[in-house]
Design a protein around this motif. Structure first.
Motif, mmCIF file in Angstrom:
data_model
loop_
_atom_site.group_PDB
_atom_site.id
_atom_site.type_symbol
_atom_site.label_atom_id
_atom_site.label_comp_id
_atom_site.label_asym_id
_atom_site.label_seq_id
_atom_site.Cartn_x
_atom_site.Cartn_y
_atom_site.Cartn_z
ATOM 1 N N ILE A 191 74.115 -13.497 103.691
ATOM 2 C CA ILE A 191 72.727 -13.971 103.696
ATOM 3 C C ILE A 191 72.518 -15.050 102.639
ATOM 4 C CG2 ILE A 191 70.355 -13.261 103.163
ATOM 5 C CD1 ILE A 191 71.262 -10.397 104.127
ATOM 6 N N GLU A 192 71.873 -16.146 103.026
ATOM 7 C CA GLU A 192 71.544 -17.186 102.035
ATOM 8 C C GLU A 192 70.036 -17.262 101.817
ATOM 9 O OE1 GLU A 192 72.953 -21.207 102.716
ATOM 10 O OE2 GLU A 192 71.802 -21.944 101.001
ATOM 11 N N THR A 193 69.634 -17.257 100.563
ATOM 12 C CA THR A 193 68.240 -17.526 100.208
ATOM 13 C C THR A 193 68.071 -19.041 100.108
ATOM 14 O OG1 THR A 193 68.831 -17.303 97.868
ATOM 15 C CG2 THR A 193 67.894 -15.362 98.964
ATOM 16 N N GLN A 208 57.296 -20.706 93.723
ATOM 17 C CA GLN A 208 56.131 -21.521 93.348
ATOM 18 C C GLN A 208 54.980 -21.346 94.340
ATOM 19 O OE1 GLN A 208 58.048 -25.358 93.312
ATOM 20 N NE2 GLN A 208 58.443 -25.307 91.115
ATOM 21 N N GLN A 209 55.295 -21.011 95.577
ATOM 22 C CA GLN A 209 54.268 -20.816 96.613
ATOM 23 C C GLN A 209 53.698 -19.393 96.575
ATOM 24 O OE1 GLN A 209 53.619 -23.738 98.354
ATOM 25 N NE2 GLN A 209 55.204 -24.405 96.920
ATOM 26 N N GLY A 210 54.157 -18.585 95.627
ATOM 27 C CA GLY A 210 53.731 -17.184 95.600
ATOM 28 C C GLY A 210 54.409 -16.357 96.679
ATOM 29 N N LEU A 211 55.576 -16.826 97.143
ATOM 30 C CA LEU A 211 56.302 -16.144 98.225
ATOM 31 C C LEU A 211 57.753 -15.885 97.803
ATOM 32 C CD1 LEU A 211 55.004 -18.281 101.256
ATOM 33 C CD2 LEU A 211 54.556 -15.841 100.888
ATOM 34 N N SER A 212 57.927 -15.268 96.650
ATOM 35 C CA SER A 212 59.295 -15.001 96.171
ATOM 36 C C SER A 212 60.091 -14.232 97.218
ATOM 37 C CB SER A 212 59.250 -14.200 94.877
ATOM 38 O OG SER A 212 58.701 -14.980 93.860
ATOM 39 N N MET A 213 61.342 -14.609 97.369
ATOM 40 C CA MET A 213 62.161 -14.041 98.432
ATOM 41 C C MET A 213 62.897 -12.770 98.018
ATOM 42 S SD MET A 213 64.091 -17.580 99.460
ATOM 43 C CE MET A 213 64.235 -17.171 101.183
ATOM 44 N N GLU A 214 63.191 -12.659 96.713
ATOM 45 C CA GLU A 214 64.179 -11.671 96.290
ATOM 46 C C GLU A 214 63.697 -10.229 96.517
ATOM 47 O OE1 GLU A 214 63.154 -14.298 94.446
ATOM 48 O OE2 GLU A 214 64.916 -15.551 94.831
ATOM 49 N N ALA A 215 62.431 -9.930 96.141
ATOM 50 C CA ALA A 215 61.946 -8.549 96.289
ATOM 51 C C ALA A 215 61.886 -8.137 97.759
ATOM 52 C CB ALA A 215 60.594 -8.379 95.601
ATOM 53 N N PRO A 216 61.296 -8.956 98.650
ATOM 54 C CA PRO A 216 61.311 -8.530 100.062
ATOM 55 C C PRO A 216 62.715 -8.430 100.650
ATOM 56 C CG PRO A 216 60.237 -10.698 99.817
ATOM 57 C CD PRO A 216 60.449 -10.146 98.442
ATOM 58 N N LEU A 217 63.626 -9.274 100.174
ATOM 59 C CA LEU A 217 65.003 -9.199 100.671
ATOM 60 C C LEU A 217 65.645 -7.878 100.257
ATOM 61 C CD1 LEU A 217 67.572 -10.282 101.934
ATOM 62 C CD2 LEU A 217 67.960 -11.651 99.862
ATOM 63 N N LEU A 218 65.507 -7.536 98.973
ATOM 64 C CA LEU A 218 66.095 -6.273 98.515
ATOM 65 C C LEU A 218 65.435 -5.077 99.197
ATOM 66 C CD1 LEU A 218 66.651 -6.914 94.693
ATOM 67 C CD2 LEU A 218 68.316 -7.039 96.575
#
Ligand code: G3P
Ligand code: CA
Length: 345
Positions: A155-157, A165-175
């Motif tokens: 998987i690539e982020t 910056q958009q308030g849509l961090s990827m890491e927490a929903p991915l984990l």
């Protein structure tokens, strides 16, 4: 959490064959059809690139700009969503995933990115949706049963600092999704890759999932944003690899970092750099990108004929890099890599 000293587990064949954006040489990229074909052609791992939706869902696209690989331009209801934005320093005009809810994105259909080179793929235009990460995991689980083997997710982020910056961090929903699916351990057949550094370090603190540092040109964009001087070139020195090994189990360079083309665009193994040897000295796996079969992507001395869409001597290119000691590779045509691997045994 501590960096688990994990090497290969899950689908363990060597070298590792990663279906790049699925089997994107044959089917429009990042669709369930492309991933399913990659698996049936024998890929060990499939590679979803992920971006965020407005409502915080993870979906598979190489770019958050949607015009390149979807039919969004044909949807009059979304005409007013067209925007000009700067993504990782590059000015773009188009439609962006973060301006669409998942329900809205599901009304779009995937189209071929490079129809001139891959006209066969373009015949599948508008036949498949943009998949969510969960849909890809569900597909993988079902295919594992029918194929009788474990299938990995690589998987690539994409644009992690931008989405933060958009308030849509990827890491927490991915984990969260990986945990819900029992895929959040170092033993799971999962890698997470990123061209940025800080989100990988964050993922290392928050999980034991195996991480891959991707290498591009210049600087990782998060380093640019923070005013750091760190470059990919510095990260490619023995000292740089040791630092990467503190959070990642492997590196994903462009092929040219391993064997640059000569001034005439030819591939010559005599030009092999120290990249693989130095990465291996730091106990990092090396999985370069991207092996593509068409003449238009091949070194001039490996092309066959003048048709840019025709297949060139991709097997020779793969063998030259395998001889250089790589541990795996990304390919748009994973069936060719599977065949090359079988002939080397
Ligand atoms: O993730 C490995 C390779 O896919 C990186 O390049 O641009 O195809 O995501 P890109
Ligand atoms: Ca990728």
């Amino acid at each position: 959490m501590a960096n688990a000293a994990v090497e290969e587990q899950g689908p363990v064949a060597q070298p590792l064959i990663i279906g790049h954006r699925g089997a994107s040489g044959y089917v429009p990229e990042h669709t369930l059809g492309s991933y399913a074909l990659a698996v049936t052609l024998g890929a060990d791992y499939i590679e979803p690139d992920l971006v965020m939706t407005k409502d915080g869902e993870l979906v598979a696209r190489h770019d958050n700009e949607l015009g390149l690989t979807t039919d969004v331009a044909l949807h009059p209801e979304f005409a007013a969503r067209k925007r000009s934005k700067t993504i990782d320093g590059i000015a773009l005009n188009g439609w962006f995933s973060e301006d669409f809810t998942l329900a809205e994105l599901k009304t779009l259909r995937a189209v071929e990115r490079i129809p001139d080179v891959r006209p066969g793929n373009a015949r599948l235009n508008r036949s498949m949706q943009i998949p969510t990460l969960q849909e890809i995991i569900d597909l993988t689980k079902d295919l594992q049963r029918s194929q009788g083997r474990e299938i990995g997710l690589y998987i690539e982020t994409k644009h992690p600092s931008y989405f933060q910056q958009q308030g849509l961090s990827m890491e927490a929903p991915l984990l969260k999704i990986l945990k819900e699916n029992g895929l959040d351990s170092a033993e799971a057949a999962v890698y997470i890759q990123s061209f940025e550094v800080n989100n990988l370090k964050q993922l290392r603190r928050d999980s034991n999932i195996r991480l891959i540092q991707l290498y591009g040109e210049g600087q990782p964009f998060d380093q640019t944003l923070s005013g750091s001087s760190l470059t990919y070139a510095q990260m490619s020195t023995p000292k740089g690899f040791k630092q990467v090994a503190e959070y990642a189990v492997g590196v994903g360079p462009h092929k040219s970092a391993i064997i640059p083309l000569d001034s005439k665009g030819r591939l010559d193994p005599a030009n092999t750099t120290r990249y693989v040897a130095d990465a291996h000295a730091a106990k990092l796996k090396v999985h370069p990108y991207t092996f593509r079969a068409e003449n238009s992507f091949l070194p001039v001395n490996l092309r066959r004929g003048d048709d840019p869409s025709a297949r060139g001597a991709i097997e020779q290119e793969m063998n030259i890099f395998l001889d250089a000691g790589i541990d795996g590779l990304f390919s748009d045509q994973p069936d060719i890599a599977v065949k090359v691997r079988s002939l080397r045994k």
